[in-house]
Structure formats: C-alpha cells, structure tokens
Write an enzyme that holds these catalytic residues in place. Structure first.
Site, PDB file in Angstrom:
ATOM      1  N   HIS A 176       0.807  -1.217   0.000  1.00  0.00           N
ATOM      2  CA  HIS A 176       0.000   0.000   0.000  1.00  0.00           C
ATOM      3  C   HIS A 176       0.842   1.270   0.000  1.00  0.00           C
ATOM      4  O   HIS A 176       0.425   2.299  -0.500  1.00  0.00           O
ATOM      5  CB  HIS A 176      -1.041  -0.050   1.114  1.00  0.00           C
ATOM      6  CG  HIS A 176      -2.105  -1.018   0.743  1.00  0.00           C
ATOM      7  ND1 HIS A 176      -2.074  -2.331   1.154  1.00  0.00           N
ATOM      8  CD2 HIS A 176      -3.153  -0.901  -0.090  1.00  0.00           C
ATOM      9  CE1 HIS A 176      -3.096  -2.968   0.596  1.00  0.00           C
ATOM     10  NE2 HIS A 176      -3.763  -2.128  -0.156  1.00  0.00           N
ATOM     11  N   ARG A 230     -10.575   4.161  -2.184  1.00  0.00           N
ATOM     12  CA  ARG A 230     -10.144   3.316  -1.056  1.00  0.00           C
ATOM     13  C   ARG A 230     -10.524   4.038   0.236  1.00  0.00           C
ATOM     14  O   ARG A 230      -9.726   4.760   0.822  1.00  0.00           O
ATOM     15  CB  ARG A 230      -8.635   3.092  -1.113  1.00  0.00           C
ATOM     16  CG  ARG A 230      -8.172   2.165  -2.230  1.00  0.00           C
ATOM     17  CD  ARG A 230      -6.667   1.927  -2.148  1.00  0.00           C
ATOM     18  NE  ARG A 230      -6.223   0.785  -2.906  1.00  0.00           N
ATOM     19  CZ  ARG A 230      -5.698   0.847  -4.148  1.00  0.00           C
ATOM     20  NH1 ARG A 230      -5.562   1.992  -4.737  1.00  0.00           N
ATOM     21  NH2 ARG A 230      -5.308  -0.260  -4.753  1.00  0.00           N
ATOM     22  N   ARG A 239     -15.357   1.909  -2.240  1.00  0.00           N
ATOM     23  CA  ARG A 239     -15.151   0.590  -1.642  1.00  0.00           C
ATOM     24  C   ARG A 239     -15.242   0.721  -0.130  1.00  0.00           C
ATOM     25  O   ARG A 239     -14.662   1.650   0.441  1.00  0.00           O
ATOM     26  CB  ARG A 239     -13.782   0.046  -2.027  1.00  0.00           C
ATOM     27  CG  ARG A 239     -13.562  -1.330  -1.412  1.00  0.00           C
ATOM     28  CD  ARG A 239     -12.237  -1.894  -1.795  1.00  0.00           C
ATOM     29  NE  ARG A 239     -11.155  -1.172  -1.159  1.00  0.00           N
ATOM     30  CZ  ARG A 239      -9.874  -1.453  -1.388  1.00  0.00           C
ATOM     31  NH1 ARG A 239      -9.552  -2.396  -2.247  1.00  0.00           N
ATOM     32  NH2 ARG A 239      -8.930  -0.785  -0.778  1.00  0.00           N
ATOM     33  N   GLU A 250     -10.895 -10.718  -5.673  1.00  0.00           N
ATOM     34  CA  GLU A 250      -9.474 -10.622  -5.316  1.00  0.00           C
ATOM     35  C   GLU A 250      -8.981 -11.843  -4.551  1.00  0.00           C
ATOM     36  O   GLU A 250      -7.847 -11.887  -4.092  1.00  0.00           O
ATOM     37  CB  GLU A 250      -9.159  -9.320  -4.574  1.00  0.00           C
ATOM     38  CG  GLU A 250     -10.111  -8.926  -3.485  1.00  0.00           C
ATOM     39  CD  GLU A 250      -9.819  -7.536  -2.936  1.00  0.00           C
ATOM     40  OE1 GLU A 250      -8.814  -6.912  -3.291  1.00  0.00           O
ATOM     41  OE2 GLU A 250     -10.622  -7.073  -2.102  1.00  0.00           O
ATOM     42  N   ASN A 292      -4.158  -6.891  -7.402  1.00  0.00           N
ATOM     43  CA  ASN A 292      -3.064  -6.869  -6.411  1.00  0.00           C
ATOM     44  C   ASN A 292      -3.214  -8.024  -5.429  1.00  0.00           C
ATOM     45  O   ASN A 292      -2.268  -8.753  -5.152  1.00  0.00           O
ATOM     46  CB  ASN A 292      -3.066  -5.555  -5.625  1.00  0.00           C
ATOM     47  CG  ASN A 292      -3.029  -4.349  -6.525  1.00  0.00           C
ATOM     48  OD1 ASN A 292      -2.588  -4.451  -7.647  1.00  0.00           O
ATOM     49  ND2 ASN A 292      -3.512  -3.223  -6.039  1.00  0.00           N
ATOM     50  N   ASP A 293      -4.416  -8.169  -4.912  1.00  0.00           N
ATOM     51  CA  ASP A 293      -4.646  -9.261  -3.977  1.00  0.00           C
ATOM     52  C   ASP A 293      -4.835 -10.590  -4.695  1.00  0.00           C
ATOM     53  O   ASP A 293      -4.430 -11.633  -4.181  1.00  0.00           O
ATOM     54  CB  ASP A 293      -5.865  -8.963  -3.090  1.00  0.00           C
ATOM     55  CG  ASP A 293      -5.483  -8.056  -1.941  1.00  0.00           C
ATOM     56  OD1 ASP A 293      -4.428  -8.302  -1.321  1.00  0.00           O
ATOM     57  OD2 ASP A 293      -6.210  -7.075  -1.673  1.00  0.00           O
ATOM     58  N   ARG A 333       2.308  -9.574  -0.826  1.00  0.00           N
ATOM     59  CA  ARG A 333       2.566  -8.441  -1.717  1.00  0.00           C
ATOM     60  C   ARG A 333       3.425  -7.358  -1.086  1.00  0.00           C
ATOM     61  O   ARG A 333       3.960  -6.493  -1.772  1.00  0.00           O
ATOM     62  CB  ARG A 333       1.238  -7.842  -2.212  1.00  0.00           C
ATOM     63  CG  ARG A 333       0.380  -7.297  -1.108  1.00  0.00           C
ATOM     64  CD  ARG A 333      -1.029  -7.007  -1.592  1.00  0.00           C
ATOM     65  NE  ARG A 333      -1.209  -5.644  -2.030  1.00  0.00           N
ATOM     66  CZ  ARG A 333      -2.387  -5.059  -2.187  1.00  0.00           C
ATOM     67  NH1 ARG A 333      -3.507  -5.743  -1.966  1.00  0.00           N
ATOM     68  NH2 ARG A 333      -2.487  -3.821  -2.570  1.00  0.00           N
ATOM     69  N   CYS A 390      -9.305  -2.980 -11.146  1.00  0.00           N
ATOM     70  CA  CYS A 390      -8.884  -1.791 -10.390  1.00  0.00           C
ATOM     71  C   CYS A 390      -7.557  -2.006  -9.668  1.00  0.00           C
ATOM     72  O   CYS A 390      -7.105  -1.150  -8.937  1.00  0.00           O
ATOM     73  CB  CYS A 390      -9.973  -1.359  -9.407  1.00  0.00           C
ATOM     74  SG  CYS A 390     -10.292  -2.579  -8.135  1.00  0.00           S
TER      75      CYS A 390
HETATM   76  C1  PEP Z   1      -6.442  -4.988  -5.257  1.00  0.00           C
HETATM   77  O1  PEP Z   1      -6.300  -5.844  -4.391  1.00  0.00           O
HETATM   78  O2  PEP Z   1      -6.093  -5.149  -6.446  1.00  0.00           O
HETATM   79  C2  PEP Z   1      -7.075  -3.703  -4.932  1.00  0.00           C
HETATM   80  C3  PEP Z   1      -7.385  -2.840  -5.862  1.00  0.00           C
HETATM   81  O3  PEP Z   1      -7.275  -3.415  -3.613  1.00  0.00           O
HETATM   82  P1  PEP Z   1      -6.087  -2.968  -2.610  1.00  0.00           P
HETATM   83  O4  PEP Z   1      -4.862  -2.743  -3.440  1.00  0.00           O
HETATM   84  O5  PEP Z   1      -6.533  -1.755  -1.918  1.00  0.00           O
HETATM   85  O6  PEP Z   1      -5.975  -4.155  -1.717  1.00  0.00           O
HETATM   86 MG    MG Z   2      -7.301  -5.615  -2.518  1.00  0.00          MG
END
Ligand code: PEP
Ligand code: MG
Length: 598
Positions: free
Chosen positions: A216, A323, A364, A464, A487-488, A498, A535
């Site tokens: 993050h 977010r 979200r 995710e 990402n997740d 990550r 996203c």
């Molecule tokens: C993701 O997981 O791709 C996402 C957009 O949410 P975050 O990065 O906030 O976990």
């Molecule tokens: Mg995520």
C-alpha cells in the site's frame, strides 16, 4: 563517494534532491510538517517533555538512593545518571531544535531524526562502553516520545519552504544548494497513514527499505506521481540526512552522492521524461476509443475526496475505486476520534461525488488490516503474523457491524447527490455476501426510520481471492458488477505476500494462473451482461493494456497519473485483432514474453 542501492521500481521518473531521512522508532510517531508560526509551540513541547522526564528520572534517582545495595544495584544509580546526562546533552536538544526550525518537522519527527544522527555517531565509536550508550539514548528518546503523546499540534496542510534569509546566503554553496534543492524521502518503511501526510507535501521522490510493488505504500506513492523505489533493503541505513541522491523510478535504483557526470546524465533523462509527459497531456480531452471504435472507460483510483481534482484533470470518466479506509487511518496521532462518524464520512463521500461533477464514484467499503493498520504498527510487526490472511476488509467490517453500518449509512446518504457504486472488498463466501447484503438493507431501513434522505447504489464485489474468481456465478447472482483486484488476486493465487520484498521476484501478474482467473471473470461478466472492471495495479500498467482489451475488458481503473499513458495504448489498439492473440497468450507457459509495450 558514489554508490548505488537497488530496489523495486514503483513509480516512474527521475528525482534528484537532498535526502530527508525518516527513521522508524519503536514508538510509532507521526511525521508531518508544521507551519513557521508553530515552531515555538513545537520547541515548547520538547522542552516540557524534557522537564517532565528529568523530574521522572530525579524521582527514580531519589528512590534508588533510599534503597539498600541489595535492592538497587550500584549500576542502576549510574544508569539513571547517564540518562539524565543524555537528556540534557546539547547535541540532542540542539539537534532537535535544528530540525524543527530549519526543516519544520514536528517535534516527534525532529526527535527521532536527531536520535538517528547521534546513534550513528555512537555506532562509529571505538570504545565499546560508549558504543553501548546508544541503547540508553534510545530509552531516553522513548521516554520523551511517551511524554509528548497527546500534545501533537493540529496538522499543517503543506510543508512551507522556509524563506531564504541573509544568514543562509552567508553559508557555503553546498548548504545554500541544499536549501533550494528538492527533497526526497528515505525511510525504512512508511505507514499508509504517513504516506497520506506526505502526499500533501513537497517531496520529489522516495525510497523505502521494505515493501513490494503493490504494497500500500507503493500504491500511495504511485498516486502521488513521484519517482519511487521500494524494497531497497538497507537504503535508510546507508543514506545520511542531506545526502544528494538520484531516484530512478524506472530502473528501481537510488544513486547516492552522484558524480557531476552522473548528475548531468540523469538531468537529461529527467528532461526527457518531462517532454514525454507534455506530449501525453495532449490526449487529455481525447475520448478513449480503440481503432475499431470500442469505447473504453478509464477511471481513477483515489484515496481521499480531494484526489478527484487530479482525476478530473487527468480525464477520468469516473472513480473506479475510492479506497475509503484512508479516511480512517492515522487519526490517533492527530488527536481525532478513532473512527470518523457518519456525518464526517457522509461529507467526505459527498465531496468525492461533487468533485466528479456528475460522473460515477465507486466507493469501496473499508479495507483495513494486512499492511493497512488504522494506527500504530501493523499486526505484522506487532504479532509477527501475516495479517493478509486474517481479519481484513469485509471480514473486519462484518466483525464490527456498528462500524460497518455507520459507513453504509454515510455512503447511502451521499448517493442522494450523485451516482455511487458500492464496492465490497475481499468476499469469498456466500455467507459473507448474504450478511453484507442484509446489513446494507438494514442501513437503508435505519435511514428510512430516521427520515434521512438517501439514494440508490449499484452493488459490486471485488474479485481478489481465487475462491471468488472460481465461483463467479454465485457472485453475479447477487451483484450488479464485479471489479478485479489484481493486487490481492496475485498475492492469494501465488501465495506471495505483496508487501514482502524478499519474495517480490515471484509476484508475477503475468503468471498463467492469474491471467486465467482474470480472463474468466471478464468473460463471465460479459456473457451475463454485467459490468466488469480491473482496479488493481495491472489496470494502470501499459504492458497489460492490449492483453486486457483482447480479453474483452472495457473498464480500467488506475491512478490518475497513469490514465494518459494507458489512453495512448487504447488509441493504438485494434481489439478485433487482439482477441485471438489474447487467447493464445492465455495458453502460453510464459506469457510475460509476449507482453511488450507497443
Ligand atoms: C487490489 O487488491 O487489487 C485492490 C485494488 O485493492 P487494494 O490494493 O486496496 O488491496
Ligand atoms: Mg485488494
């Protein structure tokens, strides 16, 4: 002497400036800039804390003096004496004052910065006894930090650069240059809350020791649109305050103390980057339509309502991911209530809706936990857990229905003022889906009972977790749209944390398993005529634009800073030609080899 530190590239471009070191202390401290008129208050805070600690130590010394040698060893009295000396030492107090006055650091930041400076001097001492005094100094500083808790000043919105004075002009050239030079931030780690503070500031780039490409911290860095490198291991140990550094966000390296030749070369690269940006900015008002006439929605990812300004400026046609957890973070260190109440949240969501001037805003619900703690240290540091598998996102919300209902009511109320899409993170089980939906109904009923105005929202789920991607039909039964959080999805598909730089080389967005889950999600949504978007960071990475278009994606959500580069890819693409190719890529053993920028 010039040396290079390698890390992971997270945000493009070149930054050249003086290092501002943010050191991590055992006590979590806030880092922010104060206004010049707050200098005296900050110095007073340190002075008062010092007096209080001195008194505390005196009392301890007095009680030790009353004890017999069996109860209190001689060393204890000597130790307290050392602590008193360190507390009064001009190197510590004078140094702290320097950082407050010259750099406008808040008192805690100034104190930890000076601790780092002095600690390094201790480390270099020949005498072992003296070297060991570093631990005493750390204890003294921790006492001071404890004393300062709860006395923090109200946050300054931006770090004002101090005006040059005649005194500055008298200094040698290097010091004067340092004063005017851009500042770059070097830290062991930065919490997302810290990043938010820095987002409002003037840093030209930053480097952290830890973190992966989609941690993050990296995500907020990308949204700041400044060159950044994470996972640079010992960068914060190797750099000193005020060192000249170059951050190459494309290559993921930091060059410390560069020679004039290297500086000239990077200055040239920097200018090339500026030209490229200038060229891209001409695409701002051009609709994102492919060569074969397919319209593509390029949406923005934001962290705060004020980010909508940048989103509109970049030509986003809506917000694809707000977010919302960033509204909840870093509040304790600024003496705010732990969680924002319904009214505060409603106002924030409304500002985002107003900011987008009639375009849709996807909010979200809160996603804290994992590497996004509300305050203080993450569970990772505190309990040596991997919280990515723990109480996070919707799990956290369902575990605290009162908090969740407050957020839902605020979002539903804001929906009376514009088009809001409500997005739920981290769902995996149908039981979670049902609980979530009934809480949304409940929030609506609460508002009706109160006679409060509220609006309709489209309901979406994030895909995710592989379990969600493998049970799409269930998700599509309950939701209007899906948003793929790559990402997740990558983290959970490949079992790669990550945020952990030590396994970052295995974090592979182009892994065939990841691409298969993404492709199937897009295909199923299209089959059912439901909206689908990506996203995660993949959406803003131009390497993936053609592949995602070929897989049928028509909605991409990313940092505003990435929109124009992705738009350029869209304008050059012909989806009718990309479809067959995308299916071939899905079958490849090593799809990365086929993914190159046009
Ligand atoms: C993701 O997981 O791709 C996402 C957009 O949410 P975050 O990065 O906030 O976990
Ligand atoms: Mg995520």
């Amino acid at each position: 002497m010039t040396f290079v530190v390698h890390g992971l590239p997270v945000a493009r471009g070149i930054a050249i400036g003086r290092a501002v070191l943010v050191v991590s202390s055992r006590i979590d401290v806030a880092h922010y800039f104060i206004k010049p008129e707050q200098i005296e208050t900050e110095i007073d805070r340190v002075r008062m804390a010092r007096n209080a600690v001195a008194e505390e130590l005196q009392k301890l010394q007095a009680s030790v003096a009353l004890m017999g040698p069996n109860d209190a060893p001689h060393e204890l009295a000597a130790l307290l004496e050392v602590h008193q000396m360190l507390l009064q030492d001009e190197v510590l107090t004078g140094g702290v004052k320097h950082w407050i006055v010259e750099r406008l650091y808040n008192a805690e930041w100034a104190l930890t910065t000076q601790l780092e400076v002095v600690a390094r001097q201790f480390d270099e001492m020949e005498d072992e006894y003296l070297r060991e005094r570093k631990a005493d100094l750390e204890q003294v500083v921790e006492r001071l930090l404890h004393r300062m808790k709860g006395t923090a000043a109200v946050l300054a919105p931006t770090p004002p650069r101090r005006k040059r004075t005649a005194e500055d002009d008298d200094q040698d050239l290097t010091a004067a240059d340092a004063f005017d030079a851009p500042l770059v931030l070097i830290a062991h780690d930065l919490s997302p809350a810290d990043m938010l503070q820095f987002k409002k500031s003037v840093f030209a780039g930053f480097v952290t020791d830890v973190g992966g490409r989609t941690s993050h911290t990296a995500i907020v860095a990308r949204s700041m649109d400044i060159p950044a490198v994470v996972g640079a291991r010992s960068a914060s140990q190797l750099v000193r305050q005020d060192d000249w550094v170059i951050i190459d966000g494309d290559a993921g390296v930091m060059i410390v103390d560069p020679s004039p030749i290297i500086l000239a070369e990077y200055g040239f690269k920097q200018r090339q980057g500026d030209l490229e940006r200038g060229r891209l900015s001409r695409l701002r008002h051009k609709p994102a339509v492919t060569l074969d006439g397919q319209r593509v929605d390029l949406l923005a990812n934001i962290e705060m309502p004020e980010d909508t300004l940048g989103a509109v400026k970049a030509g986003a046609v809506g917000v694809g991911l707000f977010r919302s957890e960033f509204l909840f973070m870093g509040r304790e260190s600024h003496n705010l209530a732990r969680l924002p109440d319904e009214e505060e949240q409603y106002q924030a969501y409304r500002r985002a809706v107003d900011g987008m001037k009639g375009m849709p805003v996807t909010i979200r619900t809160i996603d804290v936990g994992a590497d996004k703690p509300l305050d203080g240290k993450s569970q990772r540091e505190e309990f040596h857990l991997n919280p990515a598998l723990g109480l996070r996102a919707i799990r956290w919300s369902l575990a605290d229905p009162a908090m969740f209902l407050t957020q839902l009511r605020a979002i539903l109320r804001a929906a009376a003022h514009g088009e809001i899409h409500l997005l739920i993170p981290m769902l995996a089980h149908v039981s979670e889906i049902r609980q979530t939906l009934s809480l949304i109904d409940f929030a609506r009923a609460e508002l009706d009972n109160r006679g409060a105005v509220h609006g309709n929202v489209k309901l979406g789920a994030m895909i995710e977790i592989p379990a969600a991607a493998l049970t799409l039909k269930t998700f599509l039964k309950y939701f209007d749209f899906l948003s793929i959080g790559t990402n997740d999805l990558i983290q959970y598909t490949l079992a790669i944390d990550r945020a952990d730089e030590s396994v970052a080389h295995l974090y592979d967005p182009a892994h065939p398993a990841v691409l298969r889950l993404v492709a199937d999600t897009i295909a199923e949504c299209r089959r059912q005529g439901k909206g689908v978007s990506v996203c995660g960071e993949m959406a803003g990475d131009v390497v993936f634009t053609r592949l995602l278009l070929g897989l049928g994606l028509r909605s991409f959500s990313m940092h505003p800073s990435q929109i124009l580069a992705v738009k350029q890819e869209v304008l050059r693409a012909d989806t009718s030609k990309l479809e067959g190719w995308a299916q071939e890529v899905l079958e490849m053993e090593n799809p990365a080899a086929a993914l190159v920028r046009t």
